[in-house]
Design an enzyme around this catalytic site. Structure first.
Site, PDB file in Angstrom:
ATOM      1  N   ASP A  63       0.799  -1.137  -0.027  1.00 15.23           N
ATOM      2  CA  ASP A  63       0.056   0.003   0.011  1.00 15.23           C
ATOM      3  C   ASP A  63       0.838   1.204  -0.050  1.00 15.23           C
ATOM      4  O   ASP A  63       1.764   1.420   0.864  1.00 15.23           O
ATOM      5  CB  ASP A  63      -0.884  -0.157   1.157  1.00 15.23           C
ATOM      6  CG  ASP A  63      -2.096   0.845   1.274  1.00 15.23           C
ATOM      7  OD1 ASP A  63      -2.847   0.728   0.192  1.00 15.23           O
ATOM      8  OD2 ASP A  63      -1.874   1.810   2.118  1.00 15.23           O
TER       9      ASP A  63
ATOM     10  N   GLU B 162      15.879 -14.313  -0.078  1.00 21.26           N
ATOM     11  CA  GLU B 162      16.252 -15.205   0.855  1.00 21.26           C
ATOM     12  C   GLU B 162      15.143 -16.525   0.746  1.00 21.26           C
ATOM     13  O   GLU B 162      15.439 -17.647   1.249  1.00 21.26           O
ATOM     14  CB  GLU B 162      16.046 -14.970   2.372  1.00 21.26           C
ATOM     15  CG  GLU B 162      17.058 -14.076   2.695  1.00 21.26           C
ATOM     16  CD  GLU B 162      16.707 -13.187   3.986  1.00 21.26           C
ATOM     17  OE1 GLU B 162      15.688 -13.768   4.819  1.00 21.26           O
ATOM     18  OE2 GLU B 162      17.285 -12.330   4.435  1.00 21.26           O
TER      19      GLU B 162
HETATM   20  C1  NOJ Z   1      -4.444   2.833  -0.705  1.00 20.88           C
HETATM   21  C2  NOJ Z   1      -5.657   1.938  -0.682  1.00 20.88           C
HETATM   22  O1  NOJ Z   1      -5.775   1.270  -1.843  1.00 20.88           O
HETATM   23  C3  NOJ Z   1      -6.757   2.653  -0.310  1.00 20.88           C
HETATM   24  O2  NOJ Z   1      -8.053   1.763  -0.388  1.00 20.88           O
HETATM   25  C4  NOJ Z   1      -6.412   3.025   1.052  1.00 20.88           C
HETATM   26  O3  NOJ Z   1      -7.735   3.858   1.454  1.00 20.88           O
HETATM   27  C5  NOJ Z   1      -5.244   4.012   1.156  1.00 20.88           C
HETATM   28  N1  NOJ Z   1      -4.183   3.621   0.364  1.00 20.88           N
HETATM   29  C6  NOJ Z   1      -4.608   4.024   2.359  1.00 20.88           C
HETATM   30  O4  NOJ Z   1      -4.241   3.001   3.118  1.00 20.88           O
END
Ligand code: NOJ
Length: 549
Positions: free
Chosen positions: A220, A274
């Site tokens: 993310d 690894e």
């Molecule tokens: C990107 C994620 O895909 C989204 O759904 C989320 O709200 C934001 N990052 C924050 O984590």
């Protein structure tokens, strides 16, 4: 051949499929994003879960996908529907437990599919024990695992940073008299990645999952992890900047996109190496500029294996625009790097709506594009049946982003509705009489109906995946485009030719004298040998052309 009309039956999965041991298996793979909460509900609480996913793996095996990316499955108070993680080494009880996740990984493996999880390293939930401790005292050992700063002299936030969900990126903590940083919701405090304790904790977290057989992570907002150490103000946006920057009034150059983020990716790539096969790092590289996307691949060997291409996702469904992003991506990525192509996810309007306005011909064309470009396609659940967004009323919204920006932007609920499996009550997602956590899409389409119809989008996607798997050209051949003219995008992959007519007028394609065949067409009746030197493409028709030898 599997029986195309069989009802779903998890016991029909093979029990002896061997996963490919090629370390670069992910290059030949088709990935599929499972938004677990909306995939399949096994215990009739209206929420998708891991046992529900296990019971539907036969659909994914039948479709022919090779890898699943599961949206967050870790415990979360769901302020941001799983992207606010309260414990990185456990499973959200609504979804099941660790045994259920192990069962998904094992059953998927038997069916020839690997499983990636979603790692959320930029921020935790404010319920995470680390933040509870950090907030408890300025002297807490965890305090500097998060980003704290004193107020400006007038009591306002420490700098001008705006969060990605709007509003100041800082929340005041009255007990300690300091602000903490959150690039998203106040319930999602940002971790301080300058802190070695955080780095070591995540080394342990990635190993924890990779040791259990998880094949990698979708990471993310991996471009945001590190913030400017001096917390400098972002500069104002100019009228030349993308719309979103102009809306926020600033260029986010100090609260993200810092060069030091690359150190963290290199660290994880080393750990990935690894393992056998190496675990895959698929980054959410939400950057506007392709040069920046390319940078997250490092040398091509030492950072992300793949980074999502947002300029591609955000391009209009026009041949010239998409071909331009693809050409620039091909040119900018390091030679050893591998692109990834996607048109939908849980944060953007579905491709069937955004690109295709619900037109099934355009949907097939978009999917053919994804499945024939050089790189790994990532389908989002529902893409395979051409699922469209649902229109929401404000009272129905659950996404905090939609609630904040309504009516200008409905948020992300429209693309997160439950998977429609059949024509029964609740579309087979959950039991009759249960209220699903989000209402079903209005579109009358479902997996079972399309599986019973060889002319459906679903069968087209399955056939396109099968053709790709059987074709070394489509898996690994170079991408060699011809100039786009009148909305006709033609490219070669090795000796195989792909032609995508992204226009409402028919187009003639000159084939030359060599005997050719249409191996696949979005207009299925056009498949077969071609003896004419000119092939007529209908409006919005896409074809894969092979030579007959
Ligand atoms: C990107 C994620 O895909 C989204 O759904 C989320 O709200 C934001 N990052 C924050 O984590």
């Amino acid at each position: 051949m599997p029986d195309d009309t069989a009802p779903h039956d998890a016991t029909a999965l093979p029990d002896d499929t061997v996963l490919p041991d090629d370390p670069a298996w992910w290059r030949a793979a088709v990935f599929y994003q499972v938004y677990v909460r909306s995939f399949a509900d096994s215990d009739d609480d209206g929420v998708g879960d891991l046992a529900g996913l296990s019971a539907r793996l036969d659909h994914l095996a039948w479709l022919g996908v090779d890898a699943l990316w599961l949206s967050p499955v870790m415990p979360s108070p769901n302020a941001d529907w799983g992207y606010d993680v309260a414990d990185y080494c456990a499973v959200l009880p609504e979804y099941g437990d660790m045994d259920d996740l192990d069962a998904v990984i094992a059953a998927a493996g038997r069916a020839g599919m690997r499983v990636l999880l979603d790692l959320v390293p930029n921020h935790t939930s404010d319920h995470h024990q680390w933040f509870v401790e950090a907030r408890s005292s300025v002297d807490s050992d965890r305090r500097h695992w998060y980003v704290w700063a004193d107020p400006a002299p007038d009591g306002s936030p420490p700098n001008n940073w705006v969060g990605s969900f709007g509003g100041p990126a800082w929340t005041f903590d009255a007990a300690s008299g300091q602000y903490y940083l959150h690039n998203f919701l106040p319930e999602q405090p940002d971790l301080n990645w300058w802190n070695d304790g955080v780095r070591h904790a995540f080394d342990d977290i990635v190993r924890f999952w990779w040791d259990r057989g998880v094949a990698g992570f979708r990471i993310d907002v991996c471009n945001m992890m590190i913030k400017d150490a001096e917390l400098r103000d972002n500069p104002p946006a100019t009228e030349d900047d993308p719309f979103i920057m102009q809306m926020f009034g600033q260029r986010p150059i100090y609260n993200g996109n810092r060069p030091e983020a690359h150190d963290i990716l290199r660290r994880w790539r080393t750990i990935s190496g690894e393992y056998s096969p190496p675990r895959v790092l698929l980054g959410e590289t939400n950057v506007d500029i392709l040069e920046n996307l390319a940078a997250y691949y490092g040398t091509g060997h030492d950072e992300l294996h793949m980074g999502f291409n947002f300029p591609f996702i955000e391009a209009p469904f026009e041949a010239a625009a998409l071909a331009d992003v693809v050409a620039r991506t091909e040119a900018l990525l390091p030679a050893a790097a591998w692109p990834v192509w996607t048109g939908s996810n849980h944060d953007v309007s579905r491709l069937a709506t955004r690109w295709c306005g619900g037109d099934p011909a355009k949907v097939r064309l978009a999917l053919l594009m994804l499945l024939t470009l050089r790189g790994t396609p990532v389908l989002y659940q529902g893409d395979e049946i051409g699922l469209t967004d649902r229109a929401f009323e404000k009272e129905e919204l659950l996404d905090p982003v939609g609630l904040r920006f309504w009516p200008h932007y409905p948020g992300r609920d429209p693309e997160r509705t439950p998977m429609p499996w059949d024509a029964g009550p609740n579309a087979g997602f959950t039991a009759a009489g249960v209220t699903p956590w989000l209402p079903l899409a209005q579109a009358p389409m479902n997996v079972a109906d399309q599986r019973a119809d060889p002319g459906s989008v679903l069968h087209f996607v399955r056939d396109a995946i099968a053709l790709r798997r059987a074709s070394p050209d489509l898996v690994a051949g170079d991408y060699r485009p011809a100039p786009v003219a009148d909305g006709l995008w033609v490219f070669r992959r090795g000796a195989t030719r792909v032609a995508l007519n992204m226009g409402a007028a028919a187009q003639d394609l000159t084939l030359g004298a060599t005997p050719q065949a249409v191996a696949l067409s979005t207009h299925r009746s056009h498949e077969g040998p071609v003896d004419d030197p000119v092939l007529r493409l209908d409006a919005w028709e896409g074809v894969v052309i092979t030579t007959r030898g």
